[in-house]
Design a protein around this motif. Structure first.
Motif, PDB file in Angstrom:
ATOM      1  N   VAL A 123       0.834  -1.201   0.000  1.00  0.00           N
ATOM      2  CA  VAL A 123       0.000   0.000   0.000  1.00  0.00           C
ATOM      3  C   VAL A 123       0.868   1.251   0.000  1.00  0.00           C
ATOM      4  O   VAL A 123       0.638   2.192  -0.778  1.00  0.00           O
ATOM      5  CB  VAL A 123      -0.941   0.000   1.227  1.00  0.00           C
ATOM      6  CG1 VAL A 123      -1.686   1.328   1.319  1.00  0.00           C
ATOM      7  CG2 VAL A 123      -1.931  -1.157   1.149  1.00  0.00           C
ATOM      8  N   ALA A 124       1.893   1.282   0.856  1.00  0.00           N
ATOM      9  CA  ALA A 124       2.769   2.448   0.928  1.00  0.00           C
ATOM     10  C   ALA A 124       3.498   2.669  -0.393  1.00  0.00           C
ATOM     11  O   ALA A 124       3.618   3.814  -0.867  1.00  0.00           O
ATOM     12  CB  ALA A 124       3.777   2.267   2.064  1.00  0.00           C
ATOM     13  N   GLY A 125       3.983   1.591  -0.992  1.00  0.00           N
ATOM     14  CA  GLY A 125       4.674   1.714  -2.275  1.00  0.00           C
ATOM     15  C   GLY A 125       3.763   2.230  -3.372  1.00  0.00           C
ATOM     16  O   GLY A 125       4.161   3.063  -4.198  1.00  0.00           O
ATOM     17  N   GLU A 126       2.520   1.749  -3.374  1.00  0.00           N
ATOM     18  CA  GLU A 126       1.563   2.187  -4.392  1.00  0.00           C
ATOM     19  C   GLU A 126       1.149   3.627  -4.155  1.00  0.00           C
ATOM     20  O   GLU A 126       0.923   4.386  -5.114  1.00  0.00           O
ATOM     21  CB  GLU A 126       0.349   1.266  -4.393  1.00  0.00           C
ATOM     22  CG  GLU A 126      -0.557   1.432  -5.596  1.00  0.00           C
ATOM     23  CD  GLU A 126       0.091   1.044  -6.914  1.00  0.00           C
ATOM     24  OE1 GLU A 126      -0.482   1.381  -7.966  1.00  0.00           O
ATOM     25  OE2 GLU A 126       1.174   0.417  -6.914  1.00  0.00           O
ATOM     26  N   ALA A 127       1.043   4.033  -2.895  1.00  0.00           N
ATOM     27  CA  ALA A 127       0.726   5.433  -2.587  1.00  0.00           C
ATOM     28  C   ALA A 127       1.831   6.355  -3.097  1.00  0.00           C
ATOM     29  O   ALA A 127       1.559   7.420  -3.678  1.00  0.00           O
ATOM     30  CB  ALA A 127       0.538   5.604  -1.084  1.00  0.00           C
ATOM     31  N   ALA A 128       3.082   5.970  -2.882  1.00  0.00           N
ATOM     32  CA  ALA A 128       4.208   6.767  -3.367  1.00  0.00           C
ATOM     33  C   ALA A 128       4.222   6.833  -4.886  1.00  0.00           C
ATOM     34  O   ALA A 128       4.495   7.891  -5.478  1.00  0.00           O
ATOM     35  CB  ALA A 128       5.519   6.177  -2.847  1.00  0.00           C
ATOM     36  N   ALA A 129       3.917   5.716  -5.527  1.00  0.00           N
ATOM     37  CA  ALA A 129       3.864   5.699  -6.989  1.00  0.00           C
ATOM     38  C   ALA A 129       2.764   6.624  -7.505  1.00  0.00           C
ATOM     39  O   ALA A 129       2.931   7.310  -8.522  1.00  0.00           O
ATOM     40  CB  ALA A 129       3.632   4.267  -7.476  1.00  0.00           C
ATOM     41  N   ASN A 130       1.645   6.648  -6.796  1.00  0.00           N
ATOM     42  CA  ASN A 130       0.528   7.507  -7.186  1.00  0.00           C
ATOM     43  C   ASN A 130       0.918   8.986  -7.090  1.00  0.00           C
ATOM     44  O   ASN A 130       0.596   9.792  -7.973  1.00  0.00           O
ATOM     45  CB  ASN A 130      -0.680   7.227  -6.296  1.00  0.00           C
ATOM     46  CG  ASN A 130      -1.975   7.707  -6.902  1.00  0.00           C
ATOM     47  OD1 ASN A 130      -2.210   7.542  -8.104  1.00  0.00           O
ATOM     48  ND2 ASN A 130      -2.835   8.301  -6.087  1.00  0.00           N
ATOM     49  N   VAL A 131       1.642   9.325  -6.042  1.00  0.00           N
ATOM     50  CA  VAL A 131       2.101  10.704  -5.868  1.00  0.00           C
ATOM     51  C   VAL A 131       3.132  11.076  -6.931  1.00  0.00           C
ATOM     52  O   VAL A 131       3.096  12.174  -7.505  1.00  0.00           O
ATOM     53  CB  VAL A 131       2.700  10.893  -4.460  1.00  0.00           C
ATOM     54  CG1 VAL A 131       3.412  12.232  -4.341  1.00  0.00           C
ATOM     55  CG2 VAL A 131       1.601  10.785  -3.405  1.00  0.00           C
ATOM     56  N   ALA A 132       4.044  10.154  -7.225  1.00  0.00           N
ATOM     57  CA  ALA A 132       5.108  10.429  -8.196  1.00  0.00           C
ATOM     58  C   ALA A 132       4.609  10.392  -9.638  1.00  0.00           C
ATOM     59  O   ALA A 132       5.254  10.946 -10.538  1.00  0.00           O
ATOM     60  CB  ALA A 132       6.241   9.432  -8.008  1.00  0.00           C
ATOM     61  N   GLY A 133       3.490   9.706  -9.853  1.00  0.00           N
ATOM     62  CA  GLY A 133       2.950   9.604 -11.210  1.00  0.00           C
ATOM     63  C   GLY A 133       3.674   8.609 -12.086  1.00  0.00           C
ATOM     64  O   GLY A 133       3.590   8.668 -13.317  1.00  0.00           O
ATOM     65  N   ILE A 134       4.394   7.680 -11.460  1.00  0.00           N
ATOM     66  CA  ILE A 134       5.105   6.628 -12.195  1.00  0.00           C
ATOM     67  C   ILE A 134       4.925   5.305 -11.458  1.00  0.00           C
ATOM     68  O   ILE A 134       4.607   5.296 -10.267  1.00  0.00           O
ATOM     69  CB  ILE A 134       6.612   6.944 -12.343  1.00  0.00           C
ATOM     70  CG1 ILE A 134       7.249   7.183 -10.954  1.00  0.00           C
ATOM     71  CG2 ILE A 134       6.844   8.136 -13.259  1.00  0.00           C
ATOM     72  CD1 ILE A 134       8.747   7.429 -11.010  1.00  0.00           C
ATOM     73  N   PRO A 135       5.120   4.154 -12.124  1.00  0.00           N
ATOM     74  CA  PRO A 135       4.992   2.875 -11.430  1.00  0.00           C
ATOM     75  C   PRO A 135       5.978   2.778 -10.267  1.00  0.00           C
ATOM     76  O   PRO A 135       7.062   3.378 -10.292  1.00  0.00           O
ATOM     77  CB  PRO A 135       5.319   1.841 -12.519  1.00  0.00           C
ATOM     78  CG  PRO A 135       5.022   2.541 -13.802  1.00  0.00           C
ATOM     79  CD  PRO A 135       5.374   3.978 -13.574  1.00  0.00           C
TER      80      PRO A 135
END
Length: 525
Positions: free
Chosen positions: A182-194
């Motif tokens: 979840v944390a990794g996906e949240a960071a990816a969502n913020v960064a706009g990249i996988p």
């Protein structure tokens, strides 16, 4: 998969270019022989060990085989399992340093709206520190539905809104892979990249970790010098070299932020040195110092009141790192285990020492002993125990015993002579649970006995169901890493027809109505 014997495992090693200070040449003179003897007694097919001390690579060797024929070297690539967590936390730290996220103020739900829990208050409270320090209390059985699945990470995250959780956050480490996803996906969502691209651009590329990446299939493409996974039925078989060589997992790993990376021993000690140096490389600040130090700050308690005086009374967890002490030496550590592989990285910052280990079998527990042995030798610490031929070997024996016990299961007392309450075909069907997904039960013919038997497919596991008593059947789930037995108990309605099953402490509802009673079938029309 096939077996082969120990005579094929004649010792073959590759020694990397080393710089050994004269003061510890004698200390390391016998290390190769000690590790090789320990490897054989712990039943490990192949492994690598690298030691970095005061900025110098003083030891880097491979032992045994990386596959059937070729040697495991210090450059051999292998999956590192949960060592991935430190990379995830550090990449998130870089986003925090850029002002795009924060550790402990904003709820993760603000970064990833798909992340909702059953309790809306708890949803609004959980921050990145809560997730990355393992203090959310998410039940571990949720992870079974994430194993070898074809569903996307985001779709799996949406299921979490059905999970019953306590609204009180504790101080005890409750280890959980899903919250790292979840944390990794949240960071990816913020960064706009996988997520994978985030770690590559924030960590791997700036640090020059050219032999580190994601997924076994990418590892296979990157270099022919990669390890294959092995397993053995018992420690006795493993010591004889009676291994089974398994295949690399081709399935996308939904919880990749928790454990999907690969590396080699040389990259790992380089990574450890950078962590120990607060993100500096040759004097240049490459990673944000404050963010990296936060990952090494204690946030939860893993163990307390330890029995051995060699270690600290308390083991804490930061974010991706366990924080401990050994004979007065502070150290950061983490191990990793993923189907057919194990890894460990130990950092002793006060002594400027980093130890990395990789090996290609799941059921072995000697890496902690090896790290302690090396610390004793390199740092000239008081010798209090035989860490290889006593501690490590006993730990490995215990690991095999626990696996065997897991397959037996902690089952309730059996009531003899109680036949199945229904014809086997009455249990056939598709079942579903909002958290764990789908399970299927089918009737098959046992090739040995010629009799009909039930087969249960749940998550990635396909298991024969052994009748126990009444509507209860034993299911044994087993792969290179996991081994457990439990009861699947079928539930019948007032009409006497099967309408659900209970497993993993969860209720599965029948999806079809093929065996429903006349009244139920009419209601569903």
């Amino acid at each position: 998969m096939y077996r082969y014997c120990s005579h094929l495992f004649i010792q073959q090693r590759q020694t990397h270019s080393l710089s050994r200070p004269s003061s510890i040449k004698k200390t390391l003179a016998d290390l190769s022989d000690v590790l090789e003897k320990g490897r054989i007694q712990c039943g490990i097919p192949g492994m690598s060990v690298a030691i970095l001390h005061k900025g110098k690579l003083i030891f880097a060797e491979g032992f045994g085989k990386r596959n059937e024929q070729e040697p495991f070297t210090s450059e051999t690539l292998a999956p590192i399992g949960s060592l991935t967590k430190a990379f995830t936390a550090t990449a998130i730290g870089e986003l925090i340093a850029e002002g795009k996220m924060d550790w402990d103020t904003t709820s993760v739900n603000k970064y990833l709206p798909e992340f909702e829990l059953k309790d809306p208050v708890l949803t609004s409270q959980l921050t990145l520190v809560d997730l990355l320090s393992h203090r959310t209390g998410l039940p571990r059985n949720v992870g079974y539905s994430w194993y070898r699945t074809t569903e996307s990470r985001r779709d799996l995250i949406k299921r979490l809104k059905h999970v019953e959780m306590t609204s009180k956050l504790g101080s005890k480490t409750q280890y959980n892979n899903i919250m790292y996803a979840v944390a990794g996906e949240a960071a990816a969502n913020v960064a706009g990249i996988p997520y994978e691209k985030l770690v590559e651009t924030k960590i791997l590329e700036p640090l020059g970790l050219t032999n580190t990446g994601f997924s076994p299939m990418e590892m296979k493409k990157r270099s022919p010098n990669h390890a294959m996974p092995f397993s053995a039925e018992s420690l006795r078989d493993a010591r004889k070299g009676l291994y089974v060589m398994d295949s690399l997992d081709e399935v996308y790993m939904a919880c990749a932020p928790a454990g999907d990376m690969y590396s080699n021993a040389l990259d790992l000690v380089r990574w450890g040195k950078i962590v120990m140096s607060s993100g500096k490389i040759d004097g240049d600040q490459v990673l944000n110092k404050e963010a990296l130090r936060e990952t090494l700050t204690a946030h939860t308690i893993t163990a307390s009141l330890r029995g051995s005086s060699d270690f600290g009374r308390v083991v804490a967890y930061g974010m991706g790192w366990a924080l401990d002490s050994f004979k007065g030496q502070t150290y950061y550590t983490h191990d990793g285990a993923i189907s057919g592989f194990q890894a460990r990285l130990d950092i002793f910052p006060d002594a400027d020492l980093v130890v990395a280990q990789l090996f290609n079998i799941s059921v072995a527990d000697w890496s902690h002993g090896v790290a302690c042995y090396i610390a004793d030798e390199v740092l000239d610490l008081p010798k209090t125990r035989d860490w290889i031929f006593d501690f490590a070997i006993k730990s490995t024996e215990m690991a095999y015993n626990e696996r065997e016990a897991g397959l037996k299961g902690n089952l309730p007392k059996r009531i003899p002579s109680k036949q199945a309450a229904q014809d086997l075909h009455a249990y056939e069907g598709e079942y579903t649970n909002p958290i764990l997904g789908d399970a299927s039960v089918r009737v098959d013919v046992d090739k040995k006995t010629g009799k009909e038997t039930l087969i249960c497919k749940i998550s990635a596991f396909d298991s024969k169901m052994e009748h126990y008593h009444f509507d209860a059947f034993v299911v044994r789930l087993k792969d290179a890493l996991a081994a457990m037995a439990g009861l699947v108990t079928f539930r019948t309605g007032g009409h006497g027809k099967v309408e659900g099953l209970h497993f993993f402490n969860e209720e599965f509802k029948r999806k079809d109505n093929s065996n429903a009673g006349p009244y139920e079938a009419k209601e569903k029309q």
